[in-house]
Design a protein around this motif. Structure first.
Motif, PDB file in Angstrom:
ATOM      1  N   ALA A  89       8.834  11.692   4.327  1.00  0.00           N
ATOM      2  CA  ALA A  89      10.083  12.209   4.889  1.00  0.00           C
ATOM      3  C   ALA A  89      10.222  13.702   4.624  1.00  0.00           C
ATOM      4  O   ALA A  89      10.703  14.456   5.477  1.00  0.00           O
ATOM      5  N   MET A  90       9.784  14.156   3.451  1.00  0.00           N
ATOM      6  CA  MET A  90       9.820  15.584   3.151  1.00  0.00           C
ATOM      7  C   MET A  90       8.874  16.352   4.071  1.00  0.00           C
ATOM      8  O   MET A  90       9.218  17.425   4.585  1.00  0.00           O
ATOM      9  N   ILE A  91       7.691  15.809   4.302  1.00  0.00           N
ATOM     10  CA  ILE A  91       6.732  16.453   5.198  1.00  0.00           C
ATOM     11  C   ILE A  91       7.279  16.519   6.615  1.00  0.00           C
ATOM     12  O   ILE A  91       7.127  17.533   7.315  1.00  0.00           O
ATOM     13  N   ASP A  92       7.944  15.452   7.052  1.00  0.00           N
ATOM     14  CA  ASP A  92       8.481  15.403   8.409  1.00  0.00           C
ATOM     15  C   ASP A  92       9.665  16.352   8.595  1.00  0.00           C
ATOM     16  O   ASP A  92       9.959  16.777   9.712  1.00  0.00           O
ATOM     17  N   GLY A  93      10.354  16.697   7.508  1.00  0.00           N
ATOM     18  CA  GLY A  93      11.455  17.652   7.566  1.00  0.00           C
ATOM     19  C   GLY A  93      12.760  17.017   8.009  1.00  0.00           C
ATOM     20  O   GLY A  93      12.915  15.786   8.069  1.00  0.00           O
ATOM     21  N   GLU A  94      13.729  17.888   8.299  1.00  0.00           N
ATOM     22  CA  GLU A  94      15.066  17.473   8.748  1.00  0.00           C
ATOM     23  C   GLU A  94      15.794  16.639   7.711  1.00  0.00           C
ATOM     24  O   GLU A  94      16.535  15.706   8.040  1.00  0.00           O
ATOM     25  N   LEU A  95      15.592  16.968   6.451  1.00  0.00           N
ATOM     26  CA  LEU A  95      16.351  16.328   5.383  1.00  0.00           C
ATOM     27  C   LEU A  95      17.691  17.015   5.223  1.00  0.00           C
ATOM     28  O   LEU A  95      17.855  18.194   5.532  1.00  0.00           O
ATOM     29  N   HIS A  96      18.666  16.281   4.732  1.00  0.00           N
ATOM     30  CA  HIS A  96      19.988  16.845   4.449  1.00  0.00           C
ATOM     31  C   HIS A  96      20.327  16.578   2.977  1.00  0.00           C
ATOM     32  O   HIS A  96      21.295  15.892   2.670  1.00  0.00           O
ATOM     33  N   GLY A  97      19.511  17.120   2.130  1.00  0.00           N
ATOM     34  CA  GLY A  97      19.698  16.933   0.690  1.00  0.00           C
ATOM     35  C   GLY A  97      18.404  16.483   0.050  1.00  0.00           C
ATOM     36  O   GLY A  97      17.346  16.392   0.676  1.00  0.00           O
ATOM     37  N   LYS A  98      18.492  16.198  -1.235  1.00  0.00           N
ATOM     38  CA  LYS A  98      17.324  15.840  -2.031  1.00  0.00           C
ATOM     39  C   LYS A  98      16.934  14.372  -1.837  1.00  0.00           C
ATOM     40  O   LYS A  98      17.795  13.503  -1.637  1.00  0.00           O
ATOM     41  N   ILE A  99      15.641  14.121  -1.946  1.00  0.00           N
ATOM     42  CA  ILE A  99      15.142  12.742  -2.052  1.00  0.00           C
ATOM     43  C   ILE A  99      14.946  12.466  -3.537  1.00  0.00           C
ATOM     44  O   ILE A  99      14.257  13.212  -4.240  1.00  0.00           O
ATOM     45  N   VAL A 100      15.585  11.413  -4.019  1.00  0.00           N
ATOM     46  CA  VAL A 100      15.568  11.088  -5.448  1.00  0.00           C
ATOM     47  C   VAL A 100      14.812   9.786  -5.660  1.00  0.00           C
ATOM     48  O   VAL A 100      14.999   8.808  -4.913  1.00  0.00           O
ATOM     49  N   ILE A 101      13.973   9.779  -6.680  1.00  0.00           N
ATOM     50  CA  ILE A 101      13.264   8.569  -7.093  1.00  0.00           C
ATOM     51  C   ILE A 101      13.986   7.975  -8.296  1.00  0.00           C
ATOM     52  O   ILE A 101      14.120   8.616  -9.338  1.00  0.00           O
ATOM     53  N   SER A 102      14.499   6.765  -8.133  1.00  0.00           N
ATOM     54  CA  SER A 102      15.175   6.065  -9.215  1.00  0.00           C
ATOM     55  C   SER A 102      14.131   5.271 -10.010  1.00  0.00           C
ATOM     56  O   SER A 102      13.389   4.470  -9.443  1.00  0.00           O
ATOM     57  N   VAL A 103      14.100   5.530 -11.316  1.00  0.00           N
ATOM     58  CA  VAL A 103      13.100   4.868 -12.150  1.00  0.00           C
ATOM     59  C   VAL A 103      13.747   3.822 -13.055  1.00  0.00           C
ATOM     60  O   VAL A 103      13.065   2.995 -13.651  1.00  0.00           O
ATOM     61  N   ALA A 104      15.069   3.841 -13.151  1.00  0.00           N
ATOM     62  CA  ALA A 104      15.761   2.930 -14.057  1.00  0.00           C
ATOM     63  C   ALA A 104      15.503   1.474 -13.686  1.00  0.00           C
ATOM     64  O   ALA A 104      15.428   1.129 -12.522  1.00  0.00           O
TER      65      ALA A 104
END
Length: 323
Positions: A308-323
């Motif tokens: 999704a980051m490579i494809d672009g057009e994000l509206h904010g951060k992508i977060v990885i939840s590890v909990a």
């Protein structure tokens, strides 16, 4: 423990070098602390590592993830300051230490269940933020804080121009400058990103190169060649342009005549010192600012997040939840 590891570098197919693996639990040496990772956000630096840009291949394999929030074994909720360095080697400024390293460059990062970091890199998490929100802050927001308040010396009432409103550092700069009482102008190539800039606090947003209502005291520059001439034209005499990136190229026409005749200040800025990360987090708590999150994914779906980051057009951060 489960971790996302860069095992090789490939400029054309970066995600082919990212593997989810079971790795040994890290052990904390004296002066270091083990942290249970709760969340870690994706950063362009991770993609540059996978593409082989600015990352020594001798440091592969390595666990990626330079933005981390979690809990120590004593139960302290923390944000990890991402610069591992010696302030004394930088004459009091750790960002000037020639041997400084961003987390995940020479030390394993936060896309894992646990991480070990120097004791001094632990900063209390603002109580009003979730772990996912806190994990958006260490790199982009601290970088923007240093650019605005240390390098450009922005104060209430100043006028600030921020280019590339869709970027992480740019978005953070817009939000913090507005919260500090500055008048903020932003530029972006798309109306969607210009609207995002207005939502983040920009007073007005324009297409790149557009004439502004007034000259500005400071320009926050992360785009480079494509916006350089506009940045110089928009500054008032004695104003400052602060550069922390050059995504469109590093060699614009300098226009030295304008720089010396207008007495412009051209300042480089890289990362942040520990005290600036702590000050940024206090600003977040005092103002109630929150970073914008595009989506939250489990560690097992990290490839989806990078795509999704490579494809672009994000509206904010992508977060990885590890909990």
């Amino acid at each position: 423990m489960l971790a996302a590891v860069a095992v090789r570098q490939n400029a054309a197919d970066p995600l082919s070098g990212l593997e989810l693996s079971d790795v040994p639990l890290p052990q904390a040496k004296p002066g270091w602390t083990r942290v249970k990772v709760k969340a870690s956000s994706l950063n362009m630096h991770d993609l540059w590592t996978l593409r082989g840009i600015g990352h020594d291949p001798k440091n592969i394999p390595i666990i990626l993830g330079c933005d981390v929030a979690g809990v120590t074994e004593e139960g302290r909720e923390v944000v990890v300051h991402p610069i591992i360095a010696d302030a004394a080697a930088g004459r009091g400024d750790e960002t000037l230490d020639p041997n400084r390293a961003l987390l995940s460059e020479r030390h394993d990062g936060g896309f894992a269940e646990y991480i070990v970091v120097p004791d001094r890199c632990l900063v209390d998490k603002p109580s009003h933020l979730s772990f996912e929100e806190a994990a958006c802050l260490p790199v982009a927001w601290s970088t923007a804080y240093r650019m605005l308040f240390t390098q450009a010396r922005v104060t209430a009432g100043d006028r600030v121009l921020v280019h590339g409103a869709g970027g992480g550092v740019a978005g953070a700069a817009i939000a913090m400058a507005a919260a500090a009482g500055a008048t903020v102008y932003a530029t972006s190539r798309t109306e969607a990103k210009r609207q995002l800039a207005r939502e983040l606090g920009a007073h007005a947003a324009f297409e790149p190169g557009a004439r502004l209502p007034e000259r500005v005291d400071a320009v926050i520059e992360t785009v480079g060649e494509a916006t350089w001439a506009h940045s110089l034209r928009c500054l008032r005499p004695g104003g400052a342009i602060v550069i922390a990136g050059a995504t469109s190229g590093t060699s614009p026409e300098a226009d030295l005549g304008r720089i010396f005749y207008q007495q412009l200040r051209v300042l480089g800025s890289t990362g942040s010192a520990l005290h600036e990360t702590a000050a940024m987090l206090r600003l977040m708590e005092t103002t109630g600012l929150r970073p914008r999150i595009d989506r939250i994914l489990p560690l097992e779906r990290i490839h989806e997040g990078f795509q999704a980051m490579i494809d672009g057009e994000l509206h904010g951060k992508i977060v990885i939840s590890v909990a």
